[in-house]
Design an enzyme around this catalytic site. Structure first.
Site, PDB file in Angstrom:
ATOM      1  N   GLY A 114      -4.289  -4.891   6.796  1.00 15.13           N
ATOM      2  CA  GLY A 114      -5.418  -4.001   7.019  1.00 15.13           C
ATOM      3  C   GLY A 114      -6.388  -4.449   8.086  1.00 15.13           C
TER       4      GLY A 114
ATOM      5  CB  THR B  32       1.353   0.571   4.473  1.00 13.97           C
ATOM      6  OG1 THR B  32       2.497   0.738   5.314  1.00 13.97           O
ATOM      7  CG2 THR B  32       1.211   1.804   3.627  1.00 13.97           C
ATOM      8  N   GLY B  33       0.312  -2.079   5.544  1.00 12.50           N
ATOM      9  CA  GLY B  33       0.458  -3.329   6.284  1.00 12.50           C
ATOM     10  C   GLY B  33      -0.858  -4.068   6.331  1.00 12.50           C
TER      11      GLY B  33
ATOM     12  CB  THR C  33      -0.863  -0.008   1.276  1.00 16.32           C
ATOM     13  OG1 THR C  33      -1.522  -1.257   1.343  1.00 16.32           O
ATOM     14  CG2 THR C  33      -1.867   1.120   1.303  1.00 16.32           C
TER      15      THR C  33
ATOM     16  NE  ARG D 185      -7.950  -7.937   3.125  1.00 12.63           N
ATOM     17  CZ  ARG D 185      -7.005  -7.014   3.141  1.00 12.63           C
ATOM     18  NH1 ARG D 185      -6.784  -6.274   2.089  1.00 12.63           N
ATOM     19  NH2 ARG D 185      -6.257  -6.831   4.204  1.00 12.63           N
ATOM     20  CB  VAL D 186     -13.030  -4.183   1.759  1.00 15.42           C
ATOM     21  CG1 VAL D 186     -12.663  -2.707   1.899  1.00 15.42           C
ATOM     22  CG2 VAL D 186     -13.951  -4.389   0.566  1.00 15.42           C
ATOM     23  N   GLY D 187      -9.727  -4.098   2.516  1.00 12.71           N
ATOM     24  CA  GLY D 187      -8.763  -3.794   3.575  1.00 12.71           C
ATOM     25  C   GLY D 187      -9.056  -2.459   4.236  1.00 12.71           C
ATOM     26  CG  ASP D 188      -5.715  -0.627   6.075  1.00 14.79           C
ATOM     27  OD1 ASP D 188      -5.481  -1.504   5.230  1.00 14.79           O
ATOM     28  OD2 ASP D 188      -4.864   0.212   6.437  1.00 14.79           O
TER      29      ASP D 188
HETATM   30  N1  GLY Z   1      -3.184  -2.202   4.026  1.00 14.78           N
HETATM   31  C1  GLY Z   1      -3.664  -2.733   2.859  1.00 14.78           C
HETATM   32  C2  GLY Z   1      -4.561  -3.861   3.014  1.00 14.78           C
HETATM   33  O1  GLY Z   1      -4.479  -4.584   3.976  1.00 14.78           O
HETATM   34  O2  GLY Z   1      -5.371  -4.065   2.149  1.00 14.78           O
END
Ligand code: GLY
Length: 354
Positions: free
Chosen positions: A264, A261-262, A210, A238-241
């Site tokens: 989510g 980042t990392g 990210t 799947r949706v991240g942060d």
């Molecule tokens: N930080 C990005 C994700 O986990 O999608």
């Protein structure tokens, strides 16, 4: 046993870097000083593309342009880089081999935000997020409907899966096992002891690359973008942060901005970017606020799995133009690219838990 954050560790790290600064001009300081300049733009991307992105954002800021224009155009450079496998075009796909992108943008001046999630076939998702922000009364659009929305606003539908990303995906498929994403949460999986013969190379390697871009313009207005192809080989949908305001990105025009980042999943549960900005509002410097968020997340897991430290990186800027970045764990501290009127530099932050 987990290690507690030790101030002594931070101080020694700080001195170490000061000495190192004499040798490595690219990483000159530990944390920005109060004398930092405005306008300012930073990104968590520190390769050549990150530098190019900073130059693009800076051109806008230097001409008196807005922070929101600067972060969008800078992020576009990173999104369009086919070599980068964590963002936009060239990003690693989901488990079906489909690239699904998440992105958000927030404009501190108008206290407005927009985001897209699971967006396919559009190379510049943060620009679609900006249209959501500026042309609708909504914050987030997802999936097929987000694509349709983008098409109506003139975005070109394109294939995002590069040959390089496809090859990585096929290699991942060859090694599918009970250690993929179908199962308990990462912090619960880690409670299971590895079998005696298991090697690091047996593990499924996930990749999340990210990017955060944060800026302050000459008027002191603040904006941010977070954009990603998300966790590689994720379960479709799947949706991240990154597209979630308060998790992967938050901006408060009176205080500052933060991005994550990392992994989510942990950032969503902790509302990490909002927490960092809140800590800055309470008077903490950007670096300290980022470290506070890491500690808060680690504390949450302590009772469940004290050995679990999710792989997060946070970046933040405050209204005064100070900045900081930190990494949850690992040998290499978090790094950021910074551009001010004094030019482009890369800066090194901290690792919270060694
Ligand atoms: N930080 C990005 C994700 O986990 O999608």
């Amino acid at each position: 046993m987990s290690k507690k954050i030790s101030r002594r560790h931070f101080f020694s790290r700080s001195f170490g870097l000061s000495a190192g600064a004499l040798l490595f001009k690219d990483f000159p300081i530990f944390q920005s000083s109060a004398a930092s300049k405005i306008p300012l733009i930073i990104t968590s991307h520190t390769n050549e593309t990150g530098e190019k992105a900073m130059e693009t954002g800076w051109e806008i800021l230097a001409k008196g342009g807005s922070a929101v224009d600067a972060v969008e155009k800078a992020a576009n450079i990173i999104e369009l880089d086919a070599e980068g496998m964590g963002v936009g075009f060239g990003g690693l796909p989901n488990e079906n081999g489909v690239v699904q992108l998440d992105a958000s943008i927030m404009d501190g001046k108008t206290y407005n935000a927009g985001s897209v999630a699971c967006l396919e076939n559009i190379k510049t998702p943060c620009s679609v997020a900006r249209v959501v922000m500026e042309k609708t009364d909504h914050i987030m659009l997802v999936g097929r409907d987000a694509l349709e929305f983008a098409r109506k606003w003139g975005f070109k539908k394109e294939d995002l899966l590069t040959e390089k990303a496809r090859e990585r995906w096929l290699r991942w498929k060859e090694r599918l096992s009970d250690r993929d994403d179908w199962g308990p949460s990462e912090h619960l999986k880690n409670l299971k002891k590895k079998s005696p013969g298991s090697k690091e190379s047996d593990e499924i390697e996930h990749y999340s690359g990210t990017t955060n871009v944060l800026a302050i313009d000459k008027n002191g207005d603040i904006a941010g973008v977070t954009t990603t192809s998300g966790l590689s080989f994720k379960i479709p949908g799947r949706v991240g942060d990154s597209p979630i305001i308060g998790a992967g990105l938050y901006v408060d025009n009176e205080v500052g901005a933060a991005g994550a980042t990392g992994r989510g999943e942990d950032v969503i549960k902790s509302c990490a970017s909002f927490y960092i900005v809140l800590r800055m509002k309470e008077g903490r410097k950007p670096l300290d606020a980022c470290e506070d968020a890491m500690k808060m997340i680690a504390d949450k897991y302590r009772k469940v799995n004290p050995n679990f430290f999710p792989g997060e990186q946070f970046v933040a800027i405050n209204k005064q133009g100070e900045y900081g970045c930190t990494q949850m764990r690992g040998k290499r501290p978090a790094r950021i690219s910074v551009m001010t009127k004094d030019g482009y530099t890369r800066h090194e932050g901290t690792v919270v838990f060694k």
